[in-house]
Design a protein around this motif. Structure first.
Motif, PDB file in Angstrom:
ATOM      1  N   ALA A 296       0.823  -1.218   0.000  1.00 51.28           N
ATOM      2  CA  ALA A 296       0.000   0.000   0.000  1.00 51.28           C
ATOM      3  C   ALA A 296       0.851   1.261   0.000  1.00 51.28           C
ATOM      4  N   GLY A 297       2.166   1.123   0.159  1.00 47.43           N
ATOM      5  CA  GLY A 297       3.049   2.277   0.089  1.00 47.43           C
ATOM      6  C   GLY A 297       3.508   2.816   1.427  1.00 47.43           C
ATOM      7  N   LEU A 298       3.272   2.066   2.512  1.00 46.01           N
ATOM      8  CA  LEU A 298       3.651   2.511   3.854  1.00 46.01           C
ATOM      9  C   LEU A 298       2.974   3.840   4.200  1.00 46.01           C
ATOM     10  N   PHE A 299       3.393   4.457   5.313  1.00 46.55           N
ATOM     11  CA  PHE A 299       2.844   5.754   5.678  1.00 46.55           C
ATOM     12  C   PHE A 299       3.310   6.820   4.683  1.00 46.55           C
ATOM     13  N   ASP A 300       2.468   7.794   4.427  1.00 48.77           N
ATOM     14  CA  ASP A 300       2.834   8.915   3.568  1.00 48.77           C
ATOM     15  C   ASP A 300       3.776   9.824   4.349  1.00 48.77           C
TER      16      ASP A 300
ATOM     17  N   GLU B 129      -2.556  10.278   9.454  1.00 48.72           N
ATOM     18  CA  GLU B 129      -1.916   9.107   8.825  1.00 48.72           C
ATOM     19  C   GLU B 129      -2.838   7.884   8.859  1.00 48.72           C
ATOM     20  N   GLU B 130      -3.574   7.709   9.967  1.00 50.50           N
ATOM     21  CA  GLU B 130      -4.410   6.515  10.109  1.00 50.50           C
ATOM     22  C   GLU B 130      -5.522   6.505   9.054  1.00 50.50           C
ATOM     23  N   ASP B 131      -6.207   7.642   8.906  1.00 52.22           N
ATOM     24  CA  ASP B 131      -7.276   7.750   7.912  1.00 52.22           C
ATOM     25  C   ASP B 131      -6.722   7.489   6.519  1.00 52.22           C
ATOM     26  N   ASP B 132      -5.552   8.035   6.238  1.00 56.72           N
ATOM     27  CA  ASP B 132      -4.948   7.898   4.918  1.00 56.72           C
ATOM     28  C   ASP B 132      -4.586   6.454   4.607  1.00 56.72           C
ATOM     29  N   ILE B 133      -3.908   5.773   5.542  1.00 53.92           N
ATOM     30  CA  ILE B 133      -3.476   4.404   5.244  1.00 53.92           C
ATOM     31  C   ILE B 133      -4.655   3.440   5.209  1.00 53.92           C
TER      32      ILE B 133
ATOM     33  N   MET C 136      -4.187  19.255  12.628  1.00 57.28           N
ATOM     34  CA  MET C 136      -5.041  18.147  12.211  1.00 57.28           C
ATOM     35  C   MET C 136      -5.862  18.524  10.984  1.00 57.28           C
ATOM     36  N   VAL C 137      -6.379  19.743  10.975  1.00 60.09           N
ATOM     37  CA  VAL C 137      -7.144  20.208   9.822  1.00 60.09           C
ATOM     38  C   VAL C 137      -6.265  20.244   8.582  1.00 60.09           C
ATOM     39  N   SER C 138      -5.065  20.806   8.707  1.00 59.87           N
ATOM     40  CA  SER C 138      -4.150  20.904   7.565  1.00 59.87           C
ATOM     41  C   SER C 138      -3.785  19.529   7.015  1.00 59.87           C
ATOM     42  N   SER C 139      -3.534  18.586   7.914  1.00 59.77           N
ATOM     43  CA  SER C 139      -3.190  17.230   7.471  1.00 59.77           C
ATOM     44  C   SER C 139      -4.361  16.578   6.744  1.00 59.77           C
ATOM     45  N   THR C 140      -5.563  16.791   7.261  1.00 52.36           N
ATOM     46  CA  THR C 140      -6.739  16.203   6.622  1.00 52.36           C
ATOM     47  C   THR C 140      -6.957  16.798   5.236  1.00 52.36           C
ATOM     48  N   VAL C 141      -6.722  18.088   5.089  1.00 61.16           N
ATOM     49  CA  VAL C 141      -6.824  18.725   3.777  1.00 61.16           C
ATOM     50  C   VAL C 141      -5.879  18.038   2.795  1.00 61.16           C
TER      51      VAL C 141
END
Length: 295
Positions: free
Chosen positions: A180-184, A192-196, A233-238
């Motif tokens: 899956a490409g590991l953590f971004d 990171e959790e939502d993304d992976i 957190m907002v910036s990361s989610t964006v």
């Protein structure tokens, strides 16, 4: 042969890492030669910590001094690439095991070769459940997220199609995680959790499991709400949502809904309790900051 690789990323974590590792050994329910422990340190100076860990554990743990502080995901990727076991456990240094969990989790992976990720109930203290052992994806309607997260966590209703396991402590199948490409590594912290979860769902389907009967302690009780943290957190989610083709404005507007719901809940709580400490001022400030990004 190693059956489990445990990855702990530290950053100025001397006050936590020793008790964290002690809890691991105290509750290890597999032969110790089947457990691999890898500590990746992101701190600029960690000589004293490394010396103490070496003196205490010697060859029983692998110590890696990271080349730079690349954040949660990058540090874990360093450890995961070094790991030799087929199943990896990612664990924060402020986590404590309070009961044996390894054998049950490894049995779950052995019984289902399609299983990608395995989570447990997060506790903030021995008798205090965390409100969030898992959380709703921020693509859900922001007005619904706080209520859905609270109710589903209370009753252990984990839906892998629309929720993600908390990243403080979980198990993952290394082969599928690498695929899956590991953590971004462009995400320094938060999201990171939502993304992976999303990326692994695209590849393998919702092959995640939550076991509410297994518990771990995460020492985050009474941790104060912080404006800077919330905005990060907002910036990361964006950034995470942009990868899915979701416009920044859409994500930001949904976050305003989310924080408005939390603000309403905080006001009701203060009214019912007749005052006392709340996060009302911080929530108002967060909403104002978010609004300013789309005006």
């Amino acid at each position: 042969m190693k059956r489990l690789s445990l990855i702990i990323v530290t950053y100025q974590s001397e006050k936590d890492i020793y008790d964290c590792l002690q809890s691991v050994w105290e509750h290890c329910d597999i032969p110790k030669d089947e457990l691999e422990i890898i500590v990746v340190d992101n701190s600029p100076q960690s000589d004293e910590m490394f010396k103490r860990l070496n003196d205490t554990y010697g060859s029983d743990i692998t110590l890696i001094r990271n080349t730079h502080n690349g954040g949660y995901g990058q540090g874990n990727n360093v450890g995961i690439r070094r790991a030799t076991a087929p199943v990896v456990m990612v664990m924060n240094p402020d986590v404590r095991l309070c009961e044996p969990v390894f054998k049950t989790a490894l049995d779950a992976f052995a019984q289902d070769d399609r299983l990608c990720m395995y989570g447990m109930r997060q506790m903030l203290a021995e008798n205090v459940k965390s409100p969030l052992s898992f959380d709703c994806s921020r693509t859900m309607n922001g007005y619904l997220i706080p209520l859905a997260s609270k109710v589903c966590n209370k009753f252990g209703w984990y839906c892998p199609k629309s929720m993600y396991l908390q990243g403080s402590c979980f198990f993952i199948r290394k082969e599928k995680f690498i695929e899956a490409g590991l953590f971004d590594e462009d995400i320094f912290m938060y999201g990171e959790e939502d993304d992976i979860h999303w990326r692994m769902r695209q590849l393998f389907g919702p092959r995640f499991k939550y076991n509410g009967h297994l518990r771990y302690l995460h020492l985050a009780l009474n941790r104060p709400m912080n404006l800077d943290t919330e905005m990060k957190m907002v910036s990361s989610t964006v950034a995470v949502h942009k990868k899915r083709g979701i416009a920044e404005r859409q994500t930001v507007k949904n976050y305003i809904r989310y924080y408005r719901t939390r603000l309403f809940s905080a006001k009701v709580k203060r009214l019912l309790k007749g005052g006392g400490k709340t996060d009302i001022d911080i929530l108002k400030a967060v909403i104002c900051h978010i609004k300013s990004t789309i005006e």
